[in-house]
Design a protein around this motif. Sequence first.
Motif, PDB file in Angstrom:
ATOM      1  N   ILE A 180       2.158  15.583  10.525  1.00 18.62           N
ATOM      2  CA  ILE A 180       4.349  15.046  10.366  1.00 18.62           C
ATOM      3  C   ILE A 180       3.101  13.521  10.565  1.00 18.62           C
ATOM      4  O   ILE A 180       3.122  13.297  11.206  1.00 18.62           O
ATOM      5  CB  ILE A 180       4.516  15.449  10.277  1.00 18.62           C
ATOM      6  N   SER A 181       3.245  13.495   9.003  1.00 17.83           N
ATOM      7  CA  SER A 181       2.779  11.591  10.019  1.00 17.83           C
ATOM      8  C   SER A 181       4.727  11.111   9.175  1.00 17.83           C
ATOM      9  O   SER A 181       5.379  10.746   9.097  1.00 17.83           O
ATOM     10  CB  SER A 181       2.148  10.592   8.450  1.00 17.83           C
ATOM     11  N   LYS A 197       5.325   0.677  12.123  1.00 19.62           N
ATOM     12  CA  LYS A 197       4.675  -0.566  11.596  1.00 19.62           C
ATOM     13  C   LYS A 197       6.190  -1.684  11.070  1.00 19.62           C
ATOM     14  O   LYS A 197       5.786  -3.168  11.029  1.00 19.62           O
ATOM     15  CB  LYS A 197       4.255  -1.343  10.361  1.00 19.62           C
ATOM     16  N   TYR A 209      -4.068  11.428   5.489  1.00 18.38           N
ATOM     17  CA  TYR A 209      -3.320  10.171   5.527  1.00 18.38           C
ATOM     18  C   TYR A 209      -4.118   8.594   5.382  1.00 18.38           C
ATOM     19  O   TYR A 209      -4.358   7.910   6.786  1.00 18.38           O
ATOM     20  CB  TYR A 209      -2.670   9.809   6.886  1.00 18.38           C
ATOM     21  N   ALA A 210      -5.475   8.816   4.916  1.00 20.83           N
ATOM     22  CA  ALA A 210      -6.331   8.031   4.407  1.00 20.83           C
ATOM     23  C   ALA A 210      -6.578   7.887   3.441  1.00 20.83           C
ATOM     24  O   ALA A 210      -5.931   7.842   2.330  1.00 20.83           O
ATOM     25  CB  ALA A 210      -7.393   8.833   5.498  1.00 20.83           C
ATOM     26  N   SER A 262      -6.754   9.548  -1.088  1.00 22.74           N
ATOM     27  CA  SER A 262      -5.522   9.234  -1.905  1.00 22.74           C
ATOM     28  C   SER A 262      -5.180   8.371  -2.212  1.00 22.74           C
ATOM     29  O   SER A 262      -6.053   8.311  -3.518  1.00 22.74           O
ATOM     30  CB  SER A 262      -4.648   9.797  -1.518  1.00 22.74           C
ATOM     31  N   THR A 263      -5.901   7.011  -2.080  1.00 24.87           N
ATOM     32  CA  THR A 263      -5.440   5.821  -2.571  1.00 24.87           C
ATOM     33  C   THR A 263      -6.362   5.386  -4.032  1.00 24.87           C
ATOM     34  O   THR A 263      -6.189   5.403  -4.683  1.00 24.87           O
ATOM     35  CB  THR A 263      -5.911   4.391  -1.419  1.00 24.87           C
ATOM     36  N   ALA A 282       5.036   6.996   9.194  1.00 24.77           N
ATOM     37  CA  ALA A 282       4.643   6.659   9.203  1.00 24.77           C
ATOM     38  C   ALA A 282       5.833   5.336   8.173  1.00 24.77           C
ATOM     39  O   ALA A 282       6.343   6.123   7.648  1.00 24.77           O
ATOM     40  CB  ALA A 282       3.321   6.105   8.525  1.00 24.77           C
ATOM     41  N   ASP A 283       5.915   4.651   8.725  1.00 21.44           N
ATOM     42  CA  ASP A 283       7.666   4.428   7.987  1.00 21.44           C
ATOM     43  C   ASP A 283       6.971   3.246   6.865  1.00 21.44           C
ATOM     44  O   ASP A 283       8.356   3.716   5.727  1.00 21.44           O
ATOM     45  CB  ASP A 283       8.373   3.045   8.465  1.00 21.44           C
ATOM     46  N   GLN A 284       6.104   3.303   6.693  1.00 23.50           N
ATOM     47  CA  GLN A 284       5.728   2.455   4.982  1.00 23.50           C
ATOM     48  C   GLN A 284       6.150   3.502   3.967  1.00 23.50           C
ATOM     49  O   GLN A 284       5.244   3.307   2.693  1.00 23.50           O
ATOM     50  CB  GLN A 284       4.566   1.999   5.003  1.00 23.50           C
ATOM     51  N   ALA A 285       5.356   5.089   4.659  1.00 21.65           N
ATOM     52  CA  ALA A 285       4.561   5.958   3.231  1.00 21.65           C
ATOM     53  C   ALA A 285       5.555   6.958   3.129  1.00 21.65           C
ATOM     54  O   ALA A 285       5.931   7.405   2.036  1.00 21.65           O
ATOM     55  CB  ALA A 285       3.160   6.298   3.751  1.00 21.65           C
ATOM     56  N   THR A 286       6.805   6.753   3.643  1.00 23.37           N
ATOM     57  CA  THR A 286       7.500   8.366   3.699  1.00 23.37           C
ATOM     58  C   THR A 286       8.721   7.635   4.394  1.00 23.37           C
ATOM     59  O   THR A 286       8.869   7.374   5.794  1.00 23.37           O
ATOM     60  CB  THR A 286       7.074  10.025   4.116  1.00 23.37           C
ATOM     61  N   GLU A 287      10.123   8.192   3.538  1.00 26.50           N
ATOM     62  CA  GLU A 287      11.470   8.355   3.784  1.00 26.50           C
ATOM     63  C   GLU A 287      11.485   8.627   5.200  1.00 26.50           C
ATOM     64  O   GLU A 287      11.297  10.212   4.923  1.00 26.50           O
ATOM     65  CB  GLU A 287      12.225   8.082   2.628  1.00 26.50           C
ATOM     66  N   THR A 341      -5.216  -4.843   1.392  1.00 21.66           N
ATOM     67  CA  THR A 341      -4.502  -3.316   1.771  1.00 21.66           C
ATOM     68  C   THR A 341      -5.305  -2.696   0.961  1.00 21.66           C
ATOM     69  O   THR A 341      -6.476  -2.645   0.564  1.00 21.66           O
ATOM     70  CB  THR A 341      -3.239  -3.180   0.581  1.00 21.66           C
ATOM     71  N   PRO A 342      -4.796  -1.165   1.284  1.00 24.78           N
ATOM     72  CA  PRO A 342      -6.076  -0.008   0.611  1.00 24.78           C
ATOM     73  C   PRO A 342      -5.746  -0.263  -0.630  1.00 24.78           C
ATOM     74  O   PRO A 342      -6.742   0.050  -0.664  1.00 24.78           O
ATOM     75  CB  PRO A 342      -5.236   1.197   1.177  1.00 24.78           C
TER      76      PRO A 342
END
Lengths: 259, 259
Positions: free
Chosen positions: B144-145, B178, B98-99, B102-103, B147-152, B69-70
């Motif tokens: 806009i991302s 994902k 989106y990379a 930030s993590t 990605a369903d893991q990051a934002t509602e 994971t990141p």
Amino acid sequence: MPASPKYAMSGEMNGKIYLVGVGPGNRDDVTPRAARVLKNVQVIIGHKTCLDQLWKIIIGKEVVAGEMTPVERAAVALERAQQGSDVAVVSSGDIGIYAFASTFFNHLKERGLEMDVEVIPGVTVANAAAALLGSPLGHDLAIISLADQATEWGNIKRRLIFAARADFVVVLYNPVGKLGSDRAKEATKILIEYREADTPVGLVTSATTEQEKVLITTLGKIPVDKIETDTLVIIGNSETYIYQSRMITPRGYIQGVGY
Amino acid sequence: MPASPKYAMSGEMNGKIYLVGVGPGNRDDVTPRAARVLKNVQVIIGHKTCLDQLWKIIIGKEVVAGEMTPVERAAVALERAQQGSDVAVVSSGDIGIYAFASTFFNHLKERGLEMDVEVIPGVTVANAAAALLGSPLGHDLAIISLADQATEWGNIKRRLIFAARADFVVVLYNPVGKLGSDRAKEATKILIEYREADTPVGLVTSATTEQEKVLITTLGKIPVDKIETDTLVIIGNSETYIYQSRMITPRGYIQGVGY
């Protein structure tokens, strides 16, 4: 030269036109793809300041760097390609972001011409500025130009309001108007109606060059007098924070999924 | 190793950490700045697919490319730097979009650590995709991302609506969730409420790689089944047009000022 330039099709007679982004302002950020194109063409067209960093690559080439409007530059590029030369037009950052690529395609369309055109992407000024600040672009963002020659203030204002309401990170290009407007100050006033005064803001001027300046401040305290023509302004979203002199926007709102 | 890693300051004992964007997926778009960093560090960390294109640069290095994971990747990078190695963590595109950047900063903050970190910007996937399409990003835009893991979904939907109402060019990252969601279809449904069905749309999959696919279509006819995990979707604004198989967004609305 083709017999009828008005309907010239790309072919053996015409050269190829490359629209090349050469990054924020340092030879270190020019991609191998861009460097190879510049080495292979016969004619290179661009702003003098943008070409100066490239002298090692473009030495010995025919360079057209005089004062021209974008449309004049497009006409010269087209003419030289129609005469049979391969031509590169360069722009700092990425040539598709508030830069020459749209001008050139527009020019082709208005003249009803088809040419062989390739766009070479580059590192944008926004990404270079973000790297110097930390990681302010870690989530959804809006890029807005304040250039007073390109868009009416009413349109810009509307976009600033929607971007603020959507909680986008906001990136402002061209904060100082050529027509003398004070749009950076106006933009700040709009954003602060929707965001906290302590929202982190990054100002980066002349990223990656010897004149580089980096400042992290807050929305309530932006020193407007330090915003120059080539300053990029990045305003954080509601989650952006400052940690050890870095401006950081988290990747997401949902906890516990590996971010 | 420092006596107390929890409060370790960057210093002689710690290595430096570089967060490196290596462009969309082709050695040709890796900047000299990024290549030099990869040549000089002792440890390189990243996804296998991202590292494969770089083998000529990273040959002979210690490479950490396992499934992680990141956050796990951040922990490994930190540990190796604390053991004295200079470490590069690579990401495709720009490492701030989106990379991983930030993590990593988030990880440092959570552990209360200070380290010597440098971010190296790269050509984004969006800019590479735009170059293949023509010049779709010629004016203000929203990224806009989905990605369903990051934002509602509620937050994403709100942003899509505001971006549509503001007439931004819209760039969608991570269109295939994902977690199995069908957000690309949902996003299209929202945008078409505010934009004409004949608004140009570009789909670019695996830009600059051997698997590259480029498709120009319209908002009313997006072939949703052709949207893959690494497809980038660019939806034009109200002025975007198609000319000779190119998708072009004009630079401005005010005529006659040189654009």
